[in-house]
Design a protein around this motif. Sequence first.
Motif, PDB file in Angstrom:
ATOM      1  N   GLY A 171      -7.332 -15.270   4.536  1.00 38.18           N
ATOM      2  CA  GLY A 171      -6.960 -16.093   5.693  1.00 38.18           C
ATOM      3  C   GLY A 171      -7.742 -15.684   6.928  1.00 38.18           C
ATOM      4  O   GLY A 171      -8.263 -16.517   7.664  1.00 38.18           O
ATOM      5  N   PHE A 172      -7.827 -14.380   7.136  1.00 35.05           N
ATOM      6  CA  PHE A 172      -8.562 -13.826   8.279  1.00 35.05           C
ATOM      7  C   PHE A 172     -10.016 -14.297   8.235  1.00 35.05           C
ATOM      8  O   PHE A 172     -10.569 -14.784   9.213  1.00 35.05           O
ATOM      9  CB  PHE A 172      -8.478 -12.310   8.205  1.00 35.05           C
ATOM     10  CG  PHE A 172      -9.156 -11.580   9.324  1.00 35.05           C
ATOM     11  CD1 PHE A 172      -8.679 -11.673  10.615  1.00 35.05           C
ATOM     12  CD2 PHE A 172     -10.260 -10.786   9.079  1.00 35.05           C
ATOM     13  CE1 PHE A 172      -9.298 -10.983  11.646  1.00 35.05           C
ATOM     14  CE2 PHE A 172     -10.887 -10.096  10.100  1.00 35.05           C
ATOM     15  CZ  PHE A 172     -10.403 -10.193  11.386  1.00 35.05           C
ATOM     16  N   ILE A 215     -12.688  -8.552  14.877  1.00 39.12           N
ATOM     17  CA  ILE A 215     -13.237  -7.636  13.865  1.00 39.12           C
ATOM     18  C   ILE A 215     -13.201  -6.207  14.398  1.00 39.12           C
ATOM     19  O   ILE A 215     -12.837  -5.277  13.687  1.00 39.12           O
ATOM     20  CB  ILE A 215     -14.665  -8.055  13.495  1.00 39.12           C
ATOM     21  CG1 ILE A 215     -14.646  -9.437  12.869  1.00 39.12           C
ATOM     22  CG2 ILE A 215     -15.286  -7.051  12.535  1.00 39.12           C
ATOM     23  CD1 ILE A 215     -15.998 -10.038  12.654  1.00 39.12           C
ATOM     24  N   LEU A 216     -13.557  -6.059  15.660  1.00 34.59           N
ATOM     25  CA  LEU A 216     -13.661  -4.715  16.239  1.00 34.59           C
ATOM     26  C   LEU A 216     -12.338  -3.951  16.165  1.00 34.59           C
ATOM     27  O   LEU A 216     -12.315  -2.777  15.803  1.00 34.59           O
ATOM     28  CB  LEU A 216     -14.137  -4.816  17.687  1.00 34.59           C
ATOM     29  CG  LEU A 216     -14.326  -3.480  18.401  1.00 34.59           C
ATOM     30  CD1 LEU A 216     -15.592  -2.803  17.915  1.00 34.59           C
ATOM     31  CD2 LEU A 216     -14.384  -3.655  19.906  1.00 34.59           C
ATOM     32  N   GLN A 229     -16.703   1.318   5.266  1.00 28.01           N
ATOM     33  CA  GLN A 229     -15.478   1.463   6.062  1.00 28.01           C
ATOM     34  C   GLN A 229     -14.461   0.469   5.557  1.00 28.01           C
ATOM     35  O   GLN A 229     -14.806  -0.668   5.275  1.00 28.01           O
ATOM     36  CB  GLN A 229     -15.784   1.075   7.493  1.00 28.01           C
ATOM     37  CG  GLN A 229     -16.008   2.203   8.439  1.00 28.01           C
ATOM     38  CD  GLN A 229     -15.810   1.706   9.855  1.00 28.01           C
ATOM     39  OE1 GLN A 229     -14.700   1.461  10.288  1.00 28.01           O
ATOM     40  NE2 GLN A 229     -16.890   1.543  10.577  1.00 28.01           N
ATOM     41  N   GLU A 230     -13.236   0.885   5.502  1.00 34.23           N
ATOM     42  CA  GLU A 230     -12.202  -0.075   5.123  1.00 34.23           C
ATOM     43  C   GLU A 230     -11.895  -0.962   6.335  1.00 34.23           C
ATOM     44  O   GLU A 230     -11.530  -0.466   7.393  1.00 34.23           O
ATOM     45  CB  GLU A 230     -10.930   0.660   4.689  1.00 34.23           C
ATOM     46  CG  GLU A 230     -10.979   1.186   3.265  1.00 34.23           C
ATOM     47  CD  GLU A 230     -11.425   0.143   2.249  1.00 34.23           C
ATOM     48  OE1 GLU A 230     -10.951  -1.005   2.352  1.00 34.23           O
ATOM     49  OE2 GLU A 230     -12.251   0.458   1.382  1.00 34.23           O
ATOM     50  N   ILE A 231     -12.080  -2.232   6.190  1.00 30.37           N
ATOM     51  CA  ILE A 231     -11.651  -3.164   7.235  1.00 30.37           C
ATOM     52  C   ILE A 231     -10.696  -4.131   6.575  1.00 30.37           C
ATOM     53  O   ILE A 231     -11.064  -4.815   5.625  1.00 30.37           O
ATOM     54  CB  ILE A 231     -12.833  -3.925   7.842  1.00 30.37           C
ATOM     55  CG1 ILE A 231     -13.844  -2.940   8.419  1.00 30.37           C
ATOM     56  CG2 ILE A 231     -12.355  -4.869   8.926  1.00 30.37           C
ATOM     57  CD1 ILE A 231     -15.084  -3.586   8.944  1.00 30.37           C
ATOM     58  N   GLU A 232      -9.477  -4.146   7.088  1.00 30.41           N
ATOM     59  CA  GLU A 232      -8.469  -4.996   6.478  1.00 30.41           C
ATOM     60  C   GLU A 232      -8.824  -6.454   6.765  1.00 30.41           C
ATOM     61  O   GLU A 232      -8.824  -6.899   7.912  1.00 30.41           O
ATOM     62  CB  GLU A 232      -7.118  -4.640   7.114  1.00 30.41           C
ATOM     63  CG  GLU A 232      -5.931  -5.214   6.399  1.00 30.41           C
ATOM     64  CD  GLU A 232      -4.704  -5.076   7.279  1.00 30.41           C
ATOM     65  OE1 GLU A 232      -4.628  -4.084   8.028  1.00 30.41           O
ATOM     66  OE2 GLU A 232      -3.859  -5.970   7.225  1.00 30.41           O
TER      67      GLU A 232
END
Lengths: 488, 459
Positions: free
Chosen positions: B429-430, B331-332, B422-425
């Motif tokens: 699946g992830f 995630i980081l 914040q955008e976190i892709e």
Amino acid sequence: MIPVLLVLVPLLCGIVSFFIRSERTVKTWALVSSLVTLVVSLLGLTFLKSENFLTAEAEWIPMLGSSFYLKLDGMGTLLCLLTAVAYPAIFISTWHQTYSKAHNFFALMLLSQAGLMGVFVAYDALLFYFFWELALIPAYFLCSQWGGERRIPVTFKFFIYTFIGSLFMLIGIIYMYTKTPDQSYALESFYKLNIPNSDQMWLFWIMFVAFAVKMPVFPFHTWQPDTYEQSPTAVTMVLSGVMVKMGVFGLIRWLVPIVPTGAWAWGDTVSTFAIIGMIYASLLAMRQDDLKRLVAYSSIAHIGLMCVAIFATDNMGMQGVMIQMFNHGINIIGLWIVVELIERQFKTRKMSELGGLAQKAPALSVLLVIVALANVALPLTNAFVGEFLMFAGIFNSNVSQYNEVFMVTAGITVILSAVYTLNMLQKVLFGNTSQLTANGKDIRLNERMTLVVLVVVILAVGVYPKPILEVTQSTVDMILSKMINKHP
Amino acid sequence: MNAIVLSAIWGVIMMFSGIFTKRLTTVRVIALIGITVLLACTLMELNGIDFFHIDTHRMLLFDTFSLLFNAVIFTCMLIYFLLSGKDIEKVGSDVAEYYALLFFILAGVGIASSFNTLLMLFLGIEIISIPLYILTGSDKRNLKSNEASLKYFLMGAFSTGLMLMGIALVYGSKGSFSLDVIASNTADLTPMMSAGILLLMFSMAFKVSAAPFHFWTPDVYDGAPGVFTSFMATIVKAAAFIAFIRLFRGSFLDIQGKWQLIVAIITAATLFIGNITAVFQQSVKRMLAYSSIAQAGFMMFAIVSLNEIAMEGLLYYAAAYCLATIGVFAILVRMKDYTFDGYNGMGKHHPTLAAVNTVFMLSLAGIPATAGFMAKFYMLYAAISTGKVLWLVIVGIVCAAISVYYYFRVIQAMYFKDGEKQEIESGPGFKLVLGITAGLIVFLGIFPQWLLDRLYDFL
């Protein structure tokens, strides 16, 4: 069967609650779940009393000699009953309170109930530790998310305190386990231990810290007033009504029968600390203006007395502790409900800003007076039975060297508790109405119902405590036999 | 044997895959197939199906312990590829080579976890280390990455020197590299032998970043690209620990009394330095670097106690720690802001990510019902059952309590503080793989038996 249900019902219902989006539905769901738990716990007390129903054992970690071993004994039954009564009372009395993200709130509440039930029924040390921590985690999230202004640092302090305590307990548990002949974590194996006296001296403290933090006993109490003040009231009820009993309970089941020599050797030291804490907390309670802090300090004083009574090692004293654990839970939840009602209506907890409520809210006033008098331990209320037995036990103690001194100094706190409780009643209920209370209204039906039920319990136990005493007698006999037989 | 041969072959395949295809997805899929094959073959070997019969003259010993450890590592590696595969591709343009290097490292892990002579130990450690120097510096245009790589290389070379010297001294006094010979006849502990043991101990302490040999860790972990930090902090560290315990249990068990105190002091120092320094970090990535030192301190308990329980416990600890740390890093590395403030409000904006991250943090902190608790429990149990180092247990407890502070800071930021979205892709699946990882952590936390039983199933 019964103990498994007691843990499983709130656990599963709690997990389901995470996914219920509507606030009304989740409230109802939580209430229904807590009522089901109450019914199960009552069944365990009445119809399904046989050994088969009250015991459950399954394999868990055979490699370590730990099994999923749950059992309801006398003390466990009583505390499970308290937990089972507390939650519906909390849910009903705070029915009109709205929470942001209500589904998370109620889910965590139910999970904390599952943890508490687990602590009271676990008969395996490792399992006990599991539940002990699991009860703490939801409480941490509840206080940090929905608490007052300073909630994050305050809750964190509470968490760190209890976490350090429980880690020390873990060392103790592992150490005892390595000494058991059959390499097992079962309570029965722990009770068979004969730990050398020199080891008992340090083992006592390493375990006692965990329980002392939870109860809390002076000087481990500093987290408590802040946490009670900052938590949302529903959580404060759980913390003070049920969760502090974990400390007393743990002390009785997992410490004094296993390290009796340690308990005997350090009993007077601990009692001295507890009595210092009682007097100190009572004096502080007299000076409080905030209702929540007043109740918080008064709770320290009451718990301190239980601690002294445990180390008195006397049948009457121990029975007093048992019944008082139940009573204290009922009484303090009653007090918190009133505090919550006052705060919600007038947006303040300061006694100096209140007054004259008796004119505006007669029903609330009558109920508050009864609950408050129970807090002072007036005859005919439940707390009188408990405190009388405890004082008698302390006075009769053959173990303590200073039993008379303890009895007299602890007795002072009863007077002090009358001072601050009556003072509180005077400031809140009587006198002239203030600006805030001039337009006060009386309480609603749901709140009245809960308080009436609690008051009925208070009076019933106060007049006829025998059924409860009978439930716990067997546990008390067993614990005392372990403590006294192993004395040097 | 399956794992070592196959991972070396697959490393070569990966290298050439970069020539034949430019499509990153294809490369990633080949890598995933490779790791699945490795895992499957290791499991087969556990059940007695061995493809390569090579007589190593007892230089390598494939016992259940080493095979099970390999299986654990390959499972973690599979999760790592699934979670961070896309991020590996963002590091630079030589994607196929990164994968190739990772597979070569796995071959090294295979050797380091099953060696039976000091020579093989040295080979294993070096095969792990050299590709790592390259991976650390793989973000070529970033000065910090270059600095980290150089620093790691210099320090690593130095510790390799120490190890060689230690091996030479032990060889000098025993006349053999074989652990069997070294372990026998330990009654006469010559000064040369003592010096050799000490040098070996120090060089291994360097590899697992135990204090006072930890100074390279924060800078290297911070400077290296996040995905490779994740790899270094988990799989490589676990492998080094397995080598450490194999070496000391295999050869110096009988004279444990002579060196136990030194290891105990190293452990206490590691715990204190790792935990206390982690408290003061502002960047989560750097905090995780110190946390990995702190966790190493806990794993050192196994080296101190060195009994059966310690072996089981270390294996379990490796699994618990790797799973949680890989998850946190996955995630980081997708976040833009590596500070604690970067996590503010995550509970609101990314509820799934915040929930799994909470499980990872709870596990690292050692809260019951997560694998981290049972792992710490095992370490404490191992140490207490030796009956000698109770003071160290107390130190461990205090440090475990300190560690709650910095792990819970992340939880507090996610849930109790507000922040900009914040955008976190994060595709489904992830999230699914993260969920499975978190589920695995909880499952292992409640049923630790499931993994540890495997140790004895195949005997």
